[in-house]
Design an enzyme around this catalytic site. Structure first.
Site, PDB file in Angstrom:
ATOM      1  CG  LEU A  18      -1.923   1.153   1.510  1.00 54.88           C
ATOM      2  CD1 LEU A  18      -3.014   0.975   0.246  1.00 54.88           C
ATOM      3  CD2 LEU A  18      -2.504   1.503   2.611  1.00 54.88           C
ATOM      4  CG  ASP A 181     -14.528   3.444   2.844  1.00 59.76           C
ATOM      5  OD1 ASP A 181     -14.643   3.550   1.497  1.00 59.76           O
ATOM      6  OD2 ASP A 181     -15.568   2.484   3.523  1.00 59.76           O
ATOM      7  CG  HIS A 182     -10.102   3.286  -1.399  1.00 65.07           C
ATOM      8  ND1 HIS A 182     -10.382   2.139  -1.020  1.00 65.07           N
ATOM      9  CD2 HIS A 182     -10.324   3.115  -2.865  1.00 65.07           C
ATOM     10  CE1 HIS A 182     -10.873   1.209  -1.983  1.00 65.07           C
ATOM     11  NE2 HIS A 182     -10.526   1.965  -2.916  1.00 65.07           N
ATOM     12  CG  HIS A 244     -14.953   0.177  -0.368  1.00 66.65           C
ATOM     13  ND1 HIS A 244     -14.414   1.012   0.342  1.00 66.65           N
ATOM     14  CD2 HIS A 244     -14.160  -0.809  -0.649  1.00 66.65           C
ATOM     15  CE1 HIS A 244     -13.149   0.634   0.721  1.00 66.65           C
ATOM     16  NE2 HIS A 244     -13.030  -0.630  -0.054  1.00 66.65           N
TER      17      HIS A 244
HETATM   18  C1  BG6 Z   1     -10.483  -2.735  -1.446  1.00 66.10           C
HETATM   19  C2  BG6 Z   1     -10.582  -3.999  -1.217  1.00 66.10           C
HETATM   20  O1  BG6 Z   1     -10.996  -1.938  -0.356  1.00 66.10           O
HETATM   21  O2  BG6 Z   1     -11.183  -2.005  -2.507  1.00 66.10           O
HETATM   22  C3  BG6 Z   1     -10.178  -4.801  -2.648  1.00 66.10           C
HETATM   23  O3  BG6 Z   1      -9.961  -4.613  -0.442  1.00 66.10           O
HETATM   24  C4  BG6 Z   1     -10.817  -4.132  -4.147  1.00 66.10           C
HETATM   25  O4  BG6 Z   1     -10.665  -6.081  -2.707  1.00 66.10           O
HETATM   26  C5  BG6 Z   1     -10.629  -2.579  -3.812  1.00 66.10           C
HETATM   27  O5  BG6 Z   1     -10.399  -4.587  -4.963  1.00 66.10           O
HETATM   28  C6  BG6 Z   1     -11.566  -1.741  -4.931  1.00 66.10           C
HETATM   29  O6  BG6 Z   1     -11.234  -0.513  -5.105  1.00 66.10           O
HETATM   30  P1  BG6 Z   1     -11.278   0.583  -6.208  1.00 66.10           P
HETATM   31  O7  BG6 Z   1     -10.867   1.692  -5.736  1.00 66.10           O
HETATM   32  O8  BG6 Z   1     -10.334  -0.249  -7.238  1.00 66.10           O
HETATM   33  O9  BG6 Z   1     -12.760   0.433  -6.587  1.00 66.10           O
END
Ligand code: BG6
Length: 500
Positions: A18, A181-182, A244
């Site tokens: 990360l 929580d990205h 998410h």
């Molecule tokens: C992460 C998950 O939080 O989000 C992953 O652990 C997933 O499994 C990822 O692939 C998806 O993120 P994004 O931004 O690519 O939609």
């Protein structure tokens, strides 16, 4: 140059994936766009032994490779801010060395003791590191602010989430804790708020009187890749849905905040999580579909099934796909179904929210008049698509579906921050709006826990071939009610996409 407080960003788990893939590139972009503070240092911390120079060289190589950079003075200037401390993170005594290092850097960079501790480590260390920091008074704000960034998962279930919360709160106040929580860092997710509450056009329709149902899809074409070991113990419910997707749902369904600040906004999304209709066993039998991908050949390439992935149990019953019909018990949403799905190895990578409006009260142009739909594309091909009916040119009065769209890439000269850039910047500013608050995380677990309890012993799990849209039972969730999922392509305007 802006007016941010000088600070040190101390990253635990500095030799991990990360840090290399997301955190350092995000900090680099913020640096070259002059959004970081005038003086700052980055201290990488992990167990592996590196000198400052060796770690810097490693980071520089990774940046050059991932960002396709040329070697440049600017890159060297950025890397000069990077330092490294090897540490046994679980050993309290060794934090004395860290304390010395942080004091030294604070003086060297004139950061007045302001530190962000970023926990980019396995979750088992989330409780340990704050305790070790506190044992050396490294959490104290006597000299400079201290903030703690924690990556998901925030617990494995409700019980462990409560325990983690207690551990964190022993040493850090809630306003010092930034849970990432990205998805909340994504520009298009934040836009849900602005789109809804800055337009008089949509908000009056945004309720049970005009909306028939809502779809939320987060599809990925990748499998579990190198993370089979972690994923097999988590599954799609914990990995994507509990955090998410519920956060996105919170933004779609929330009431208007009285003002734009972290408490007002987070109070409203929290209320949505509290209003989710609890799912009992009977409803789950009807309204939940779990799937697991199986091997298939796509465009001549063989895709292995989930159980053949590295680190995955060969008899695993972990779900890689979830589709769920849920409802929200409040005045705005009573009676409006929300269909939420996520899965790996689906035909394409796409996240979107689709608002399906009700049909007109009297079908003057016949029953085949298209529904009005608003597609809010979170990623990729970010934008908004509106579908509505128009007179089919020619004789008579037949209607046909047409579209109007907006695409982010049509905005000239706009540099959209990536999720990690935005979230790192906000944590440096001390703005927690886009971070998950403790009560919201626990409310999400309250909703998800009964699902985990009911499904853990003997989940009904359907297979689906890699490259398809999940088990056919998930389609039936909607078709039995005369509805249909959208099957989006990576482009906003195309529909009906399947690899097979
Ligand atoms: C992460 C998950 O939080 O989000 C992953 O652990 C997933 O499994 C990822 O692939 C998806 O993120 P994004 O931004 O690519 O939609």
């Amino acid at each position: 140059m802006n007016q941010l407080d000088n600070n040190c960003i101390a990253i635990f788990g500095a030799s991990g994936d990360l840090t290399r893939r997301k955190l350092i590139p995000a900090l680099y972009h913020l640096y070259i766009t002059e959004q970081l503070s005038a003086s700052f240092s980055i201290l990488g911390i992990s167990r592996t032994e590196y000198s400052d120079d060796a770690y810097r060289a490693r980071i520089k190589d990774a940046l050059i490779e991932s960002e396709k950079l040329e070697n440049s003075e600017q890159l060297d200037e950025f890397c000069a801010h990077i330092h490294y401390q090897s540490l046994n993170t679980a050993d309290q005594d060794s934090y004395a060395v860290l304390k010395g290092r942080l004091t030294e850097l604070s003086q060297q960079y004139d950061t007045a003791g302001n530190v962000i501790y970023y926990l980019s480590t396995p979750p088992s260390l989330y409780g340990v590191i704050p305790e070790c920091l506190a044992a050396h008074d490294l959490h104290s704000e006597k000299d400079g602010w201290k903030r703690l960034i924690v990556e998901k998962p925030f617990g494995y279930d409700k019980k462990s989430a409560v325990a983690l919360d207690k551990q964190l709160h022993r040493f850090f106040r809630e306003d010092q804790i930034y849970r990432i929580d990205h998805y909340l860092g994504k520009e298009t997710v934040q836009n849900l708020l602005v789109f809804r509450f800055s337009n008089g056009l949509f908000e009056p329709l945004w309720n049970r009187n005009y909306i028939d149902h809502v779809e939320i899809t987060s599809a990925e074409s990748i499998g579990v890749e190198e993370r089979g070991g972690y994923y097999d113990g988590a599954g799609a419910m914990r990995d994507m849905f509990q955090n998410h997707l519920l956060q996105v749902l919170g933004m779609v369904a929330m009431e208007p905040p009285a003002r734009i600040n972290s408490d007002a906004i987070r109070n409203e999304t929290f209320k949505v999580f509290q209003s989710l209709h609890p799912l009992d066993e009977t409803r789950l039998k009807e309204d939940l579909v779990l799937g697991q991908y199986t091997a298939s050949d796509i465009r001549g390439e063989h895709m292995v099934g989930y159980r053949e992935e590295h680190g995955v149990d060969e008899n695993s019953r972990t779900e890689t796909y979830v589709a769920l019909k849920l409802s929200i018990d409040n005045w705005r949403w009573n009676g409006v179904p929300f269909y939420v799905r996520t899965g790996k190895r689906l035909p394409t990578r796409v996240t979107e929210v689709v608002i399906h409006f009700k049909k007109t009260p009297h079908p003057v142009f016949g029953q085949n008049t298209p529904d009005n739909k608003l597609v809010i594309r979170i990623q990729p091909d970010e934008g908004i698509l509106m579908k509505f009916g128009l007179k089919k040119p020619g004789a008579g009065f037949e209607s046909q579906e047409v579209s109007m769209e907006f695409r982010y890439d049509s905005l000239d000269g706009t540099e959209v921050l990536t999720a990690y850039e935005r979230l790192l910047l906000d944590s440096i500013k001390g703005d927690p709006t886009l971070f998950a608050r403790s009560d919201a995380v626990l409310a999400c677990w309250d909703f998800v826990q009964p699902i985990l309890d009911i499904t853990q012993d003997n989940p009904t799990l359907y297979g689906y071939a890699c490259g398809t849209w999940g088990p056919k039972e998930a389609d039936e969730l909607l078709t039995r009610e005369g509805r249909q999922w959208r099957f989006p392509c990576k482009n906003l305007t195309d529909a009906d996409y399947c690899e097979l």
